[in-house]
Write a protein that holds these residues in place. Structure first.
Motif, mmCIF file in Angstrom:
data_model
loop_
_atom_site.group_PDB
_atom_site.id
_atom_site.type_symbol
_atom_site.label_atom_id
_atom_site.label_comp_id
_atom_site.label_asym_id
_atom_site.label_seq_id
_atom_site.Cartn_x
_atom_site.Cartn_y
_atom_site.Cartn_z
ATOM 1 N N LEU A 1 0.855 -1.178 0.000
ATOM 2 C CA LEU A 1 0.000 0.000 0.000
ATOM 3 C C LEU A 1 0.894 1.231 0.000
ATOM 4 N N VAL A 2 0.861 2.012 -1.088
ATOM 5 C CA VAL A 2 1.765 3.153 -1.223
ATOM 6 C C VAL A 2 1.048 4.499 -1.171
ATOM 7 N N VAL A 3 -0.278 4.489 -1.276
ATOM 8 C CA VAL A 3 -1.064 5.711 -1.095
ATOM 9 C C VAL A 3 -2.279 5.370 -0.248
ATOM 10 N N ASP A 4 -2.541 6.199 0.767
ATOM 11 C CA ASP A 4 -3.718 6.021 1.611
ATOM 12 C C ASP A 4 -4.162 7.406 2.068
ATOM 13 N N GLN A 5 -5.015 8.014 1.267
ATOM 14 C CA GLN A 5 -5.483 9.372 1.531
ATOM 15 C C GLN A 5 -6.955 9.322 1.943
ATOM 16 N N SER A 6 -7.199 9.536 3.247
ATOM 17 C CA SER A 6 -8.571 9.488 3.754
ATOM 18 C C SER A 6 -9.096 10.863 4.139
ATOM 19 N N PHE A 7 -8.249 11.903 4.071
ATOM 20 C CA PHE A 7 -8.649 13.288 4.305
ATOM 21 C C PHE A 7 -9.275 13.500 5.690
ATOM 22 N N ASP A 8 -8.664 12.863 6.685
ATOM 23 C CA ASP A 8 -9.152 12.987 8.051
ATOM 24 C C ASP A 8 -8.685 14.268 8.735
ATOM 25 N N SER A 9 -7.602 14.873 8.211
ATOM 26 C CA SER A 9 -7.116 16.121 8.802
ATOM 27 C C SER A 9 -7.847 17.301 8.169
ATOM 28 N N LYS B 1 4.437 5.373 -14.432
ATOM 29 C CA LYS B 1 3.509 6.487 -14.237
ATOM 30 C C LYS B 1 3.909 7.203 -12.944
ATOM 31 N N PRO B 2 4.386 8.459 -13.020
ATOM 32 C CA PRO B 2 4.929 9.122 -11.835
ATOM 33 C C PRO B 2 3.908 9.814 -10.951
ATOM 34 N N THR B 3 2.681 9.999 -11.467
ATOM 35 C CA THR B 3 1.691 10.753 -10.703
ATOM 36 C C THR B 3 0.292 10.205 -10.952
ATOM 37 N N LEU B 4 -0.589 10.478 -10.004
ATOM 38 C CA LEU B 4 -2.018 10.309 -10.209
ATOM 39 C C LEU B 4 -2.562 11.670 -10.617
ATOM 40 N N VAL B 5 -3.370 11.715 -11.647
ATOM 41 C CA VAL B 5 -3.909 12.974 -12.151
ATOM 42 C C VAL B 5 -5.416 13.005 -11.917
ATOM 43 N N PHE B 6 -5.877 14.063 -11.252
ATOM 44 C CA PHE B 6 -7.290 14.239 -10.954
ATOM 45 C C PHE B 6 -7.771 15.527 -11.629
ATOM 46 N N ARG B 7 -8.941 15.461 -12.267
ATOM 47 C CA ARG B 7 -9.502 16.666 -12.876
ATOM 48 C C ARG B 7 -11.016 16.696 -12.681
ATOM 49 N N CYS B 8 -11.533 17.899 -12.597
ATOM 50 C CA CYS B 8 -12.964 18.102 -12.398
ATOM 51 C C CYS B 8 -13.441 19.201 -13.331
ATOM 52 N N GLN B 9 -14.543 18.950 -14.018
ATOM 53 C CA GLN B 9 -15.182 19.967 -14.840
ATOM 54 C C GLN B 9 -16.516 20.331 -14.195
ATOM 55 N N GLY B 10 -16.698 21.612 -13.913
ATOM 56 C CA GLY B 10 -17.924 22.061 -13.271
ATOM 57 C C GLY B 10 -17.742 22.230 -11.773
ATOM 58 N N ASP B 11 -18.850 22.278 -11.071
ATOM 59 C CA ASP B 11 -18.847 22.519 -9.629
ATOM 60 C C ASP B 11 -19.912 21.655 -8.986
ATOM 61 N N GLY B 12 -19.534 20.615 -8.388
ATOM 62 C CA GLY B 12 -18.206 20.167 -8.110
ATOM 63 C C GLY B 12 -18.209 18.667 -7.956
ATOM 64 N N VAL B 13 -17.099 18.175 -7.442
ATOM 65 C CA VAL B 13 -16.876 16.754 -7.203
ATOM 66 C C VAL B 13 -16.279 16.578 -5.820
ATOM 67 N N GLU B 14 -16.622 15.497 -5.147
ATOM 68 C CA GLU B 14 -15.978 15.133 -3.884
ATOM 69 C C GLU B 14 -15.275 13.791 -4.061
ATOM 70 N N VAL B 15 -14.093 13.673 -3.447
ATOM 71 C CA VAL B 15 -13.274 12.463 -3.550
ATOM 72 C C VAL B 15 -12.856 12.045 -2.150
ATOM 73 N N ASP B 16 -12.764 10.745 -1.921
ATOM 74 C CA ASP B 16 -12.374 10.255 -0.596
ATOM 75 C C ASP B 16 -11.732 8.873 -0.725
ATOM 76 N N ASP B 17 -11.002 8.499 0.318
ATOM 77 C CA ASP B 17 -10.462 7.141 0.472
ATOM 78 C C ASP B 17 -9.679 6.675 -0.755
ATOM 79 N N ILE B 18 -8.675 7.457 -1.122
ATOM 80 C CA ILE B 18 -7.813 7.094 -2.249
ATOM 81 C C ILE B 18 -6.748 6.110 -1.771
ATOM 82 N N LYS B 19 -6.680 4.952 -2.394
ATOM 83 C CA LYS B 19 -5.694 3.939 -2.044
ATOM 84 C C LYS B 19 -5.014 3.426 -3.314
ATOM 85 N N VAL B 20 -3.712 3.149 -3.192
ATOM 86 C CA VAL B 20 -2.959 2.560 -4.306
ATOM 87 C C VAL B 20 -2.119 1.423 -3.766
ATOM 88 N N TRP B 21 -2.274 0.250 -4.380
ATOM 89 C CA TRP B 21 -1.433 -0.911 -4.050
ATOM 90 C C TRP B 21 -0.522 -1.162 -5.242
#
Length: 214
Positions: free
Chosen positions: A32-40, A190-210
């Motif tokens: 598991l190399v990414v674990d973004q839960s946005f708790d802070s 692939k050196p990065t994860l790329v996120f994009r949003c068109q409009g208003d809006g989008v919510e994202v949570d619990d990003i994990k990468v194995w």
């Protein structure tokens, strides 16, 4: 009891909706190399914001376009992957027009300028798209490799799970709807994860990468 499957087998599992339960298990032979839960209350400093508004609120990442940018809201999270499993939750809000999750090719991997590929979700459909080579747009344009009509309800959370294995990509929504694609350029680092949003809006949570452990 947690279901354990090999990393290679995980890719096969993702090809079948009948194995939806297995899809949700962390793949074996991986780390598991990414674990973004946005708790802070603030966004991890690793994030690089290109355009738009990106803010953590109530335990989720809220994203919206800024009209003056004249560009979709865009951000990157650095992590080098090749064969890997990616998972996140998202929901469309308000007048959200599209949510993109994808990748750039690592420098020197391809003779190309621009993104590699993305999974793109709109309120009425989703697709896997290979992105244009901005140096040669006529010879190498955007190419939709897989698509499906699907109604994505506003304010409802969905789970996107994506597997990259060599040149193959499999994406699922909620362990059921599935898209598959294959392209010779996809097997690069692939050196990065790329996120994009068109409009208003989008919510994202619990990003994990194995990432596959060799």
């Amino acid at each position: 009891m947690m279901i354990r499957i090999s990393f290679a087998a995980c890719c096969v599992c993702l090809l079948s909706s009948s194995l939806a339960v297995a899809q949700q298990a962390p793949p074996a032979n991986s780390e598991l190399v990414v674990d973004q839960s946005f708790d802070s209350d603030s966004l991890d400093r690793k994030w690089h914001i290109n355009t738009g508004n990106w803010a953590v609120k109530n335990g989720v990442l809220k994203v919206s376009e800024v009209a003056s940018d004249k560009h979709a809201a865009a951000a990157r999270f650095p992590v080098e992957t090749n064969n890997a499993v990616y998972q996140l939750r998202f929901r469309l809000l308000g007048d959200a027009k599209a949510f993109h999750f994808g990748f750039d090719p690592a420098p020197g991997e391809l003779d190309k300028k621009g993104h590699l590929f993305s999974v793109i979700v709109t309120p009425s459909a989703w697709k896997i798209m290979k992105h244009v080579d901005k140096k040669n747009p006529k010879q190498d344009p955007n190419e939709v490799l897989a698509s499906e009509s699907m109604s994505f309800e506003k304010d409802r959370w969905y789970t996107l799970r994506l597997t990259t294995w060599e040149t193959y990509v499999t994406a699922t929504i909620d362990g059921d709807a599935s898209l598959k694609a294959n392209h010779p350029t996809f097997g690069v680092k692939k050196p990065t994860l790329v996120f994009r949003c068109q409009g208003d809006g989008v919510e994202v949570d619990d990003i994990k990468v194995w990432r596959q452990v060799k």
